[in-house]
Design a protein around this motif. Structure first.
Motif, PDB file in Angstrom:
ATOM      1  N   GLN A   1       0.855  -1.373   0.102  1.00 20.45           N
ATOM      2  CA  GLN A   1       0.044  -0.097  -0.029  1.00 20.45           C
ATOM      3  C   GLN A   1       0.892   1.077   0.050  1.00 20.45           C
ATOM      4  O   GLN A   1       0.521   2.296  -0.622  1.00 20.45           O
TER       5      GLN A   1
ATOM      6  N   GLY B   1      -5.865   4.465  -3.265  1.00 22.56           N
ATOM      7  CA  GLY B   1      -6.391   4.188  -2.074  1.00 22.56           C
ATOM      8  C   GLY B   1      -7.485   3.148  -1.819  1.00 22.56           C
ATOM      9  O   GLY B   1      -8.238   3.084  -2.989  1.00 22.56           O
TER      10      GLY B   1
ATOM     11  N   ASP C   1      -9.831   2.861  -0.069  1.00 20.95           N
ATOM     12  CA  ASP C   1     -10.965   3.405   0.213  1.00 20.95           C
ATOM     13  C   ASP C   1     -11.710   3.883  -1.011  1.00 20.95           C
ATOM     14  O   ASP C   1     -13.128   4.161  -0.984  1.00 20.95           O
ATOM     15  N   LYS C   2     -10.901   4.000  -2.104  1.00 22.65           N
ATOM     16  CA  LYS C   2     -11.758   4.442  -3.559  1.00 22.65           C
ATOM     17  C   LYS C   2     -12.298   3.259  -3.972  1.00 22.65           C
ATOM     18  O   LYS C   2     -11.968   1.967  -3.931  1.00 22.65           O
ATOM     19  N   LYS C   3     -13.347   3.575  -5.049  1.00 19.68           N
ATOM     20  CA  LYS C   3     -13.801   2.551  -5.751  1.00 19.68           C
ATOM     21  C   LYS C   3     -13.125   2.187  -7.268  1.00 19.68           C
ATOM     22  O   LYS C   3     -12.123   3.388  -7.209  1.00 19.68           O
TER      23      LYS C   3
END
Length: 123
Positions: free
Chosen positions: A18, A33, A35-37
């Protein structure tokens, strides 16, 4: 069945992956990230998926010398770590990038001292 060290190793690899991808994405200017789609950060997810697939493909090769692969991987990591840390120190000390969160004098002493020790240990 104890998997404590294997679990820690996998978590460490995941975190390093990451960090690598986030750093690469900030340099190349694309969204990154977990957290992103997928639609929001396709380059990030393609890079992430490719690295995992290549690593898994190498490890799953029949009769692969896993110990040798692990040792070479650690040698390469140890050699590249000082280079990555020098780049990080330059970014951390760049007020344009970090704003008011740049390193103070003590942080620089500890950071550059750590890099110096790692360079000596890498030889």
């Amino acid at each position: 069945m104890q998997l404590h060290w294997q679990d820690s190793l996998l978590k460490s690899i995941y975190r390093c992956l990451q960090i690598y991808i986030r750093t690469h994405s900030s340099i190349c200017g694309f969204e990154a990230g977990i957290d992103k789609k997928w639609r929001e950060a396709p380059q990030f997810y393609w890079l992430y998926t490719s690295i995992i697939a290549i690593g898994a493909g190498i490890i799953l090769l029949p009769n692969a010398p896993l110990i040798s692969i692990s040792l070479w991987s650690q040698r390469i990591d140890g050699t590249l770590l000082p280079v990555v840390l020098v780049c990080m120190m330059h970014i951390i000390n760049n007020a344009e990038v970090m704003g008011k969160h740049t390193n103070k004098k003590l942080g620089n002493i500890v950071g550059w001292g750590t890099i110096a020790v790692l360079v000596i240990l890498s030889w």
